[in-house]
Design a protein around this motif. Structure first.
Motif, mmCIF file in Angstrom:
data_model
loop_
_atom_site.group_PDB
_atom_site.id
_atom_site.type_symbol
_atom_site.label_atom_id
_atom_site.label_comp_id
_atom_site.label_asym_id
_atom_site.label_seq_id
_atom_site.Cartn_x
_atom_site.Cartn_y
_atom_site.Cartn_z
ATOM 1 N N UNK A 82 43.491 47.628 35.216
ATOM 2 C CA UNK A 82 44.537 46.731 34.908
ATOM 3 C C UNK A 82 45.057 46.486 36.242
ATOM 4 N N UNK A 83 45.160 44.969 36.680
ATOM 5 C CA UNK A 83 45.485 44.659 37.895
ATOM 6 C C UNK A 83 46.899 44.584 38.295
ATOM 7 N N UNK A 84 47.758 45.071 37.047
ATOM 8 C CA UNK A 84 49.400 45.150 37.304
ATOM 9 C C UNK A 84 49.433 46.581 37.756
ATOM 10 N N UNK A 85 48.420 47.387 38.076
ATOM 11 C CA UNK A 85 48.869 48.736 38.172
ATOM 12 C C UNK A 85 48.144 48.782 39.807
ATOM 13 N N UNK A 86 49.304 49.301 40.722
ATOM 14 C CA UNK A 86 48.697 49.564 42.124
ATOM 15 C C UNK A 86 49.370 50.707 42.655
ATOM 16 N N UNK A 87 48.857 51.351 43.911
ATOM 17 C CA UNK A 87 49.258 52.535 44.808
ATOM 18 C C UNK A 87 50.183 51.998 45.461
#
Ligand SMILES: *[C@@H]1O[C@H](CO)[C@@H](O)[C@H](O)[C@H]1NC(C)=O
Ligand SMILES: *[C@@H]1O[C@H](CO)[C@@H](O)[C@H](O)[C@H]1NC(C)=O
Ligand SMILES: *[C@@H]1O[C@H](CO)[C@@H](O)[C@H](O)[C@H]1NC(C)=O
Ligand SMILES: *[C@@H]1O[C@H](CO)[C@@H](O)[C@H](O)[C@H]1NC(C)=O
Ligand SMILES: *[C@@H]1O[C@H](CO)[C@@H](O)[C@H](O)[C@H]1NC(C)=O
Ligand SMILES: *[C@@H]1O[C@H](CO)[C@@H](O)[C@H](O)[C@H]1NC(C)=O
Ligand SMILES: *[C@@H]1O[C@H](CO)[C@@H](O)[C@H](O)[C@H]1NC(C)=O
Length: 378
Positions: A82-87
């Motif tokens: 999911x591109x909406x999830x990031x570190x």
């Protein structure tokens, strides 16, 4: 190293699956295992960004964030597609990821799993997504006939579930409001035509939409007023009708229809009335006229008489002049003369037939008044 990683992943997945499929109602933290913590719920609005953070420690060997039982991040490795999830941050102190553009599907339990030298520990947090109310199904603007039963409907989405209120704008009539999705108006009357407003409210916002309700009814015509006109003057007959949709007017003399711009007569129509205009009344114009007001629901009619008024003679003119002399001598008489004369506006004036015949002063009458005036002075 690769093999170890593979084992860690399997362990986390299997271990957490077990943890997360515990019977409902049994909170993770009450298990007697102080290494499983439940954080406060996070409430976030649809479309916003949420940050998930858990503390690390010196002896942490592996760490992961999970959405239910699927891994989002294992250390720095992103597992989620999911591109909406990031570190955001991963260091000795904290491990933070973020989810942008949060949607209803994202609601649920998220877990931070940390492997230390001694034992694993987890921290869970529940994300609650709120959605502003949105009216999704609203009755269309409506045209009904008087007497119909009307049902207006308003359906809305939102989280928490929005409350729905119907009311009629510019009306305090309780019969025209409702605290449900459906507003029922039995046997609608013309007074209940107007704008109705549906409001959907929840903790976070309000959505309001309106419906226009038109109530049709057949024409009702106001009683025509007979009109007196002097020969050779302009005369106007007025016909007023209340109707929805607006009425069409027709004029008749006995059985003959009268058309616009015919024989010195014009018809002037407006929304609620029609005028029959005689530019120069002739002897043959005097008579009985009938006005019809019609719409698709019905028709109404009224008859109006155009009658002759005799032009004032020279004697009545003389009387006016004398009366004006009197005005200066006695205010009382002035008042009386004025009252009697008020309907008489001069030669050729249009008289209102419904107000009775106006008193016309005769010279004899005037003489009496002058005599009375003299007597009073002594
Ligand atoms: C967190 O949300 C869940 C699900 O809505 C609810 O059952 C629980 O009581 C909430 N806990 C707290 C502390 O608000
Ligand atoms: C979390 O899991 C649910 C259910 O599988 C999924 O629909 C949702 O998109 C996930 N959200 C994130 C941020 O991974
Ligand atoms: C709106 O409600 C009406 C009546 O229940 C239904 O027939 C219609 O399919 C609904 N439309 C939508 C878009 O939900
Ligand atoms: C309107 O509703 C009433 C009962 O509430 C019913 O008796 C009547 O027949 C209905 N009228 C129409 C036109 O449907
Ligand atoms: C009205 O008609 C009469 C007779 O046809 C004519 O003598 C008179 O001049 C007309 N008056 C006006 C104001 O047109
Ligand atoms: C005028 O005509 C209408 C219809 O033709 C009739 O009902 C009415 O009595 C007439 N009025 C007079 C004053 O003759
Ligand atoms: C004119 O109106 C009266 C009621 O005011 C009605 O009885 C009559 O039938 C109407 N005349 C016509 C020709 O429709």
């Amino acid at each position: 190293m690769k093999m170890l990683d593979g084992c860690w992943r399997r362990c986390v997945v299997v271990g957490l699956r077990l943890l997360l499929f515990l019977p409902a109602g049994l909170p993770v933290r009450s298990q007697g295992d102080s290494n499983n913590k439940q954080m406060d719920n996070i409430t976030v609005r649809q479309g916003e960004t949420v940050f998930l953070s858990c503390s690390q420690g010196d002896f942490v060997t592996h760490t992961a964030w999970l959405n239910r039982s699927s891994i989002l991040y294992a250390g720095e490795d992103k597992w989620s597609v999911d591109p909406r999830v990031s570190l955001v941050v991963l260091n000795q102190a904290e491990f933070t990821i973020k989810i942008t553009d949060v949607d209803l599907m994202d609601e649920g339990q998220y877990t931070c799993a940390v492997q230390t030298v001694s034992r694993p520990r987890t921290t869970s947090v529940h994300i609650i997504v709120q959605v502003p109310p949105k009216i999704v199904n609203l009755s269309k603007d409506l045209v009904v006939n008087e007497g119909s039963n009307v049902t207006l409907m308003c359906l809305a989405n939102g989280k928490p579930e929005p409350a729905i209120v119907w009311r009629m704008q510019s009306s305090s009539d309780d019969g025209l409001s409702s605290e449900t999705e459906v507003l029922e108006i039995p046997f609608i009357t013309r007074q209940r035509a107007g704008t109705y407003e549906c409001t959907a409210v929840n903790d976070i916002a309000v959505d309001t939409q309106t419906v226009e309700l038109t109530v049709n009814y057949p024409p009702s015509i106001s009683e025509g007023r007979d009109v007196g006109v002097t020969l050779g003057q302009r005369g106007v007959l007025l016909c007023e009708a209340d109707a929805v949709p607006e009425a069409d007017f027709e004029w008749y003399r006995d059985d003959r229809r009268i058309f616009n711009d015919f024989d010195g007569i014009a018809i002037e129509d407006s929304d609620a009335f029609s005028k029959l205009i005689f530019f120069n009344v002739s002897e043959t114009d005097y008579g009985n006229y009938t006005c019809f007001a019609t719409n698709k629901l019905g028709s109404a009619n009224t008859s109006i008489l155009l009658y002759e008024v005799i032009e004032p003679t020279s004697s009545t003119l003389l009387q006016v002049e004398t009366a004006s002399v009197l005005e200066m001598t006695s205010s009382d008489l002035k008042q009386r003369a004025f009252e009697n004369n008020e309907l008489w506006e001069g030669p050729g004036a249009v008289q209102d037939g419904n107000s009775g015949t106006s008193t016309v002063f005769t010279p004899t009458c005037l003489l009496l008044i002058i005599l009375l005036q003299l007597l009073l002075k002594f």
